[in-house]
Design a protein around this motif. Structure first.
Motif, PDB file in Angstrom:
ATOM      1  N   PHE A  36       0.862  -1.234   0.006  1.00 37.04           N
ATOM      2  CA  PHE A  36      -0.028   0.047   0.004  1.00 37.04           C
ATOM      3  C   PHE A  36       0.782   1.038  -0.020  1.00 37.04           C
ATOM      4  N   ALA A  37       2.053   0.971   0.824  1.00 36.62           N
ATOM      5  CA  ALA A  37       2.678   2.348   0.836  1.00 36.62           C
ATOM      6  C   ALA A  37       3.455   2.621  -0.590  1.00 36.62           C
ATOM      7  N   TYR A  38       3.893   1.586  -1.146  1.00 36.59           N
ATOM      8  CA  TYR A  38       4.436   1.813  -2.594  1.00 36.59           C
ATOM      9  C   TYR A  38       3.467   2.607  -3.701  1.00 36.59           C
ATOM     10  N   ILE A  39       2.280   1.861  -3.325  1.00 38.59           N
ATOM     11  CA  ILE A  39       1.217   2.632  -4.273  1.00 38.59           C
ATOM     12  C   ILE A  39       0.737   3.973  -3.973  1.00 38.59           C
ATOM     13  N   ALA A  40       0.809   4.308  -2.621  1.00 35.49           N
ATOM     14  CA  ALA A  40       0.577   5.764  -2.225  1.00 35.49           C
ATOM     15  C   ALA A  40       1.394   6.612  -2.511  1.00 35.49           C
ATOM     16  N   THR A  41       2.832   6.357  -2.401  1.00 40.40           N
ATOM     17  CA  THR A  41       4.168   7.174  -2.909  1.00 40.40           C
ATOM     18  C   THR A  41       4.122   7.232  -4.213  1.00 40.40           C
ATOM     19  N   ARG A  42       3.696   6.250  -5.035  1.00 40.37           N
ATOM     20  CA  ARG A  42       3.664   6.555  -6.707  1.00 40.37           C
ATOM     21  C   ARG A  42       2.501   7.625  -6.755  1.00 40.37           C
ATOM     22  N   LEU A  43       1.209   7.433  -6.454  1.00 38.10           N
ATOM     23  CA  LEU A  43       0.304   8.361  -6.602  1.00 38.10           C
ATOM     24  C   LEU A  43       0.719   9.527  -6.298  1.00 38.10           C
ATOM     25  N   ILE A  44       1.266   9.887  -5.286  1.00 40.95           N
ATOM     26  CA  ILE A  44       1.599  11.168  -5.099  1.00 40.95           C
ATOM     27  C   ILE A  44       2.726  11.758  -5.755  1.00 40.95           C
ATOM     28  N   LYS A  45       3.529  10.872  -6.190  1.00 36.82           N
ATOM     29  CA  LYS A  45       4.575  11.390  -7.342  1.00 36.82           C
ATOM     30  C   LYS A  45       3.779  11.902  -8.500  1.00 36.82           C
TER      31      LYS A  45
END
Length: 56
Positions: A36-45
């Protein structure tokens, strides 16, 4: 005097998602076998880049 490189800013966040948004992030993570953290970071970027801000 020592030449010190400037350290990049770092923040840590805890986010609780509920409902439809949580379902969508969960589905993305499962489909890509990512956290979930990876997806959240990617969406923020992606959101930052969509505003035209440059990322390193």
């Amino acid at each position: 005097m020592e030449n010190q490189a400037e350290k990049p800013t770092e923040i840590q966040i805890a986010v609780r998602l509920k409902g439809e948004l949580a379902d969508k992030v969960k589905a993305m993570a499962e489909a890509e076998d990512r956290s979930f953290a990876y997806i959240a970071t990617r969406l923020i970027k992606e959101a930052v880049e969509a505003r035209g801000w440059k990322m390193d």
